[in-house]
Design an enzyme around this catalytic site. Structure first.
Site, PDB file in Angstrom:
ATOM      1  N   LYS A 274       4.438  -6.573  14.283  1.00 46.15           N
ATOM      2  CA  LYS A 274       3.156  -6.920  13.666  1.00 46.15           C
ATOM      3  C   LYS A 274       2.263  -7.709  14.619  1.00 46.15           C
ATOM      4  O   LYS A 274       2.714  -8.536  15.391  1.00 46.15           O
ATOM      5  CB  LYS A 274       3.402  -7.723  12.391  1.00 46.15           C
TER       6      LYS A 274
ATOM      7  N   HIS B 173       6.419  -7.381   2.406  1.00 49.14           N
ATOM      8  CA  HIS B 173       5.779  -8.531   3.041  1.00 49.14           C
ATOM      9  C   HIS B 173       6.560  -9.801   2.709  1.00 49.14           C
ATOM     10  O   HIS B 173       7.080  -9.965   1.609  1.00 49.14           O
ATOM     11  CB  HIS B 173       4.339  -8.644   2.544  1.00 49.14           C
TER      12      HIS B 173
ATOM     13  N   ARG C 252      -5.847  -1.169   5.790  1.00 44.33           N
ATOM     14  CA  ARG C 252      -6.147  -0.614   4.465  1.00 44.33           C
ATOM     15  C   ARG C 252      -7.558  -0.037   4.403  1.00 44.33           C
ATOM     16  O   ARG C 252      -7.802   0.973   3.721  1.00 44.33           O
ATOM     17  CB  ARG C 252      -5.954  -1.703   3.399  1.00 44.33           C
TER      18      ARG C 252
ATOM     19  N   ASP D 173       4.023  -4.383   5.704  1.00 44.65           N
ATOM     20  CA  ASP D 173       4.836  -4.949   6.794  1.00 44.65           C
ATOM     21  C   ASP D 173       6.180  -4.238   6.927  1.00 44.65           C
ATOM     22  O   ASP D 173       7.218  -4.876   7.153  1.00 44.65           O
ATOM     23  CB  ASP D 173       5.083  -6.449   6.568  1.00 44.65           C
TER      24      ASP D 173
ATOM     25  N   ASP E 170       1.270  -0.222   6.112  1.00 43.87           N
ATOM     26  CA  ASP E 170       0.038  -0.736   6.716  1.00 43.87           C
ATOM     27  C   ASP E 170       0.189  -1.202   8.154  1.00 43.87           C
ATOM     28  O   ASP E 170      -0.752  -1.128   8.935  1.00 43.87           O
ATOM     29  CB  ASP E 170      -0.554  -1.855   5.854  1.00 43.87           C
TER      30      ASP E 170
END
Length: 526
Positions: free
Chosen positions: A329, A256, A100, A57, A308
């Site tokens: 996100k 995250h 991932r 994140d 990611d």
């Protein structure tokens, strides 16, 4: 005449060639190798080591080397200053698990079935075992392989989908996201200060696993980063001592939400809990660099860093920063999928900045070529970045596809980038990108289809604020026609794998260090 060995790289494996150097002239056999230059050594070259760092994140604007004024990231800044920094590097999904899957397989997540959404502690499915990971590609060449940190590609019955079943010799980490469980034990230093935020309830406390065995439940977050750093250091030392090439994969829990940090980082940054978590990640990277230097393999190791997906903007200052990019996100705007990325290899990769298009998909084929391994015999979506990294040549990647978190065959691609142009066929906001003034980002921005698609020039408008006026610029019609052609060709090649997420949940699959205990999940503590 001085004779040395010239090391050439190809998908068929490393080969030794005689390289005859007489004054300023060398023979054409040696000169015309894959990279267009001759790497001459005094002896046989060793296969390169790989260290793959993957943040969680992290936004395009979160690192000091990408312009954040208060982030404290001296080691990442060092990698950026001494390596190649990307400005146009993409992940494949604005969510954890699918991103991932693509990183490790070189394939869009829709092919492997890691859609829609993410995997949970009790998920029945996971990354299918017939998918080939980077670790599985390298192992036949004698590489030692290890993963530390956040796996998030499934646990399954009896550990079916853990890293040790996917090509990794060793695993120390949490099999899913660290917020997927009660985290009342999640603290920052000093121990009596609770970290900001809450986590999932109704499932087991978060476990720390070594290979396929639970070592601690709930995990002690204050000591977790030190454990990861020690594990990685020992792995490198052991591999070097055995004269064994290695692949170290470190998908960090940082940054995250909810953020945490141990004694070495908590309260040390100017950016609060997010900055402290980022600093703790950076400290571990510094320890890895020191270890590579001490063992004498730093010049034979490619370190690659990225993340990611974009920042969870709903968390405001504790959710990350997308810089100049739009949204974050869980959206297919660039803020959700364009990531910081750095490639560092002293003596091989020249310091610089590249504006060439690249992706996490491209890491597997690049490692394959550099190691002299064989590509998996499947449909790959990644391209080899070797020339881009070593010669800073033009990228082989011309397009990037954008699938939403909840990808479906019905809607297909949400967006497509071709060169500097990006076309949006669908747009949709997300609750995870709420709190910003941009009305296109929050969950209230419902799914919209666009025909013709919204077209942006990302070089002139990286914030995707100003759709190009198609009716006033007829020359753009050719661009749209090319984009539609590429889209049709790509979607014709896309065979959606069986969704692993839609296989459902089974609470009995949640990891418990005392499986026979009652009442669950609260009794799963060891």
């Amino acid at each position: 005449m001085h004779v040395t060995l010239c090391f050439g790289l190809s998908t068929a494996g490393p080969r030794n060639f005689p390289c005859y150097v007489n004054d300023s002239r060398m023979n054409s056999t040696c000169f015309l190798l894959f990279f267009g230059f001759c790497l001459c050594f005094s002896g046989a070259a060793s296969p390169p080591n790989f260290v793959l760092l993957f943040a969680d994140d992290l936004g395009f604007g979160d690192l000091g080397c990408y312009g954040h004024p208060t982030s404290l990231t001296p080691n990442l800044d060092r990698l950026a200053a001494g390596g190649l920094r990307f400005t146009d590097f993409y992940c494949t999904s604005p969510a954890c698990s699918p991103s991932r899957a693509s990183l490790l397989t070189g394939r869009y997540q829709t092919r492997s079935g890691i859609y829609p959404g993410v995997l949970y502690p009790g998920s029945v499915g996971g990354l299918p075992l017939n998918e080939t990971t980077i670790a599985e590609v390298l192992k036949p060449l004698g590489y030692a392989t290890a993963a530390i940190g956040k796996w998030h590609l499934g646990l399954g019955k009896n550990g079916t989908f853990l890293p040790t079943r996917q090509g990794f010799d060793h695993f120390l980490g949490i099999p899913y996201s660290h917020d997927q469980g009660p985290c009342s034990n999640l603290t920052c230093f000093p121990p009596d200060v609770k970290c900001f935020g809450v986590c999932d309830v109704g499932c087991v406390t978060v476990p720390l696993m070594y290979n396929e065995v639970i070592k601690q439940q709930p995990v002690n977050f204050l000591d977790l980063e030190e454990a990861y750093s020690d594990f990685a250091t020992n792995f490198i030392f052991t591999s070097v001592k055995k004269k064994q090439p290695f692949f170290l994969y470190y998908p960090s829990h940082h940054t995250h939400y909810p953020q945490y940090a141990g004694e070495g980082a908590a309260g040390k940054s100017q950016r609060g809990p997010f900055g402290d978590a980022l600093l703790e990640l950076d400290n571990t990277i510094g320890n890895l660099l020191t270890t590579l230097e001490k063992t004498g393999v730093i010049n034979n190791t490619l370190i690659f860093f990225s993340a990611d997906n974009g920042p969870e903007l709903m968390r405001m200052s504790r959710g990350g920063n997308a810089g100049p990019l739009k949204c974050g996100k869980s959206t297919t705007y660039d803020g959700g999928m364009r990531e910081p990325a750095i490639a560092y290899w002293p003596g091989t990769i020249r310091p610089g900045v590249t504006h060439e298009l690249a992706s996490t998909l491209d890491i597997l084929p690049t490692f394959v070529r550099l190691a002299g391994a064989e590509l998996p015999k499947v449909m790959l979506d990644g391209v080899d970045m070797t020339e881009l990294l070593i010669k800073q040549a033009k990228s082989k990647r011309e397009t990037m596809m954008f699938y939403p978190t909840d990808a479906t065959e019905k809607h297909g691609l949400f967006a497509l980038r071709l060169g500097k142009y990006k076309a949006h066929f669908y747009t949709q906001g997300s609750i995870k990108s709420s709190t910003t003034p941009d009305h296109d980002c929050p969950g209230s921005a419902i799914l919209k289809a666009h025909d013709p698609p919204l077209l942006f020039d990302l070089e002139a408008d990286p914030s995707e604020n100003y759709p190009l006026p198609l009716s006033k610029r007829p020359e753009l019609q050719a661009v749209l026609e090319q984009i539609e052609k590429v889209k049709q060709q790509f979607e014709a090649s896309m065979v959606f794998g069986v969704s692993q997420m839609l296989k459902g949940q089974d609470s009995s699959l949640e990891p418990c260090c005392n499986p026979q205990c009652t009442p669950k999940p609260s009794c799963c503590q060891c």
